[in-house]
Write a protein that holds these residues in place. Sequence first.
Motif, mmCIF file in Angstrom:
data_model
loop_
_atom_site.group_PDB
_atom_site.id
_atom_site.type_symbol
_atom_site.label_atom_id
_atom_site.label_comp_id
_atom_site.label_asym_id
_atom_site.label_seq_id
_atom_site.Cartn_x
_atom_site.Cartn_y
_atom_site.Cartn_z
ATOM 1 N N PHE A 60 1.041 -1.284 -0.205
ATOM 2 C CA PHE A 60 -0.134 0.193 0.069
ATOM 3 C C PHE A 60 0.884 1.247 0.003
ATOM 4 O O PHE A 60 0.624 2.196 -0.793
ATOM 5 N N THR A 63 2.916 1.872 -3.079
ATOM 6 C CA THR A 63 2.121 2.448 -4.480
ATOM 7 C C THR A 63 1.876 3.929 -4.422
ATOM 8 O O THR A 63 1.857 4.525 -5.357
ATOM 9 N N THR A 185 -6.274 7.034 1.721
ATOM 10 C CA THR A 185 -6.834 7.245 0.462
ATOM 11 C C THR A 185 -7.863 8.640 0.464
ATOM 12 O O THR A 185 -8.295 8.995 1.454
ATOM 13 N N ARG A 210 -2.826 3.065 -7.848
ATOM 14 C CA ARG A 210 -3.404 1.931 -6.959
ATOM 15 C C ARG A 210 -4.596 1.414 -7.505
ATOM 16 O O ARG A 210 -4.936 -0.020 -7.333
ATOM 17 N N TYR A 214 -4.146 -2.570 -7.532
ATOM 18 C CA TYR A 214 -4.968 -3.586 -6.914
ATOM 19 C C TYR A 214 -6.295 -3.930 -7.845
ATOM 20 O O TYR A 214 -6.945 -4.971 -7.475
#
Length: 252
Positions: A60, A63, A185, A210, A214
């Motif tokens: 996470f 990225t 986010t 992302r 993902y």
Amino acid sequence: MLRTVTALMLREIATTHGRSFGGYLWALADPILGIALLTLIFQGVMGRASPPIGTNFPLFYATGYIVFQMYNDLAGKIAASLRYSRPLLAYPAVTFVDALLARWILNALLHVVVFVLVVAGIALAFRLTLVMDAAVVVQALALTALLGLGVGTMNCFLTMRFPVWERVWSIFNRPLFLMSGVFFTYDMMPRVVQELLWWNPVLHLVGLMRRGVYGIYPADYVSVTYVLALSLGLLAMGLLLLRGRYRDLLEL
């Protein structure tokens, strides 16, 4: 032009890291150590809580962290490219565009390699099964490189014309790391904050990356058109301001 740009790239390879211990390995060590430190801190604070997307903290943060570092490093190095190549710009065969392109191509390729190695290393270390949208990932990297070029070219003129701008930009740029969605986010932020931070182009790039890594993250707020228009606008303005003035500016 191709020969000139290649020669400038080889010169930078030799002078920037060629004489230092480890050479370009430091470019790989920087994001790895940064991601490892952030992971230890946040896992220590949040315990076993999952990151906002997925289940792996290092992936996470990688990225977001690598995208921000790529933009920030490209913008900074391109802004100083004419001063870096000042002796060579005295030759008629070397133009300011050559100096800008050489630094941009070399450092953009370096960050792409870093991204691939870091993400692949995280996937192998934690045995993650990645289902990435390669086209979106490439798009995010390309737009990040373009934004770095646009901001760097504009800042190249401003820092030479107004030396104090370098310090002003440094102060202005410091909170950008926290405002670019590296830790959280866009969807987690309050509505008022979202309306303000939407204008930060790096936030769009992190969200786009992302989305590609993902697959399940929609990132509906991302506007490729906005990032593209801003990058090209800054690039065009910077090139127009530098054209015909850069030799006089180098004498200041």
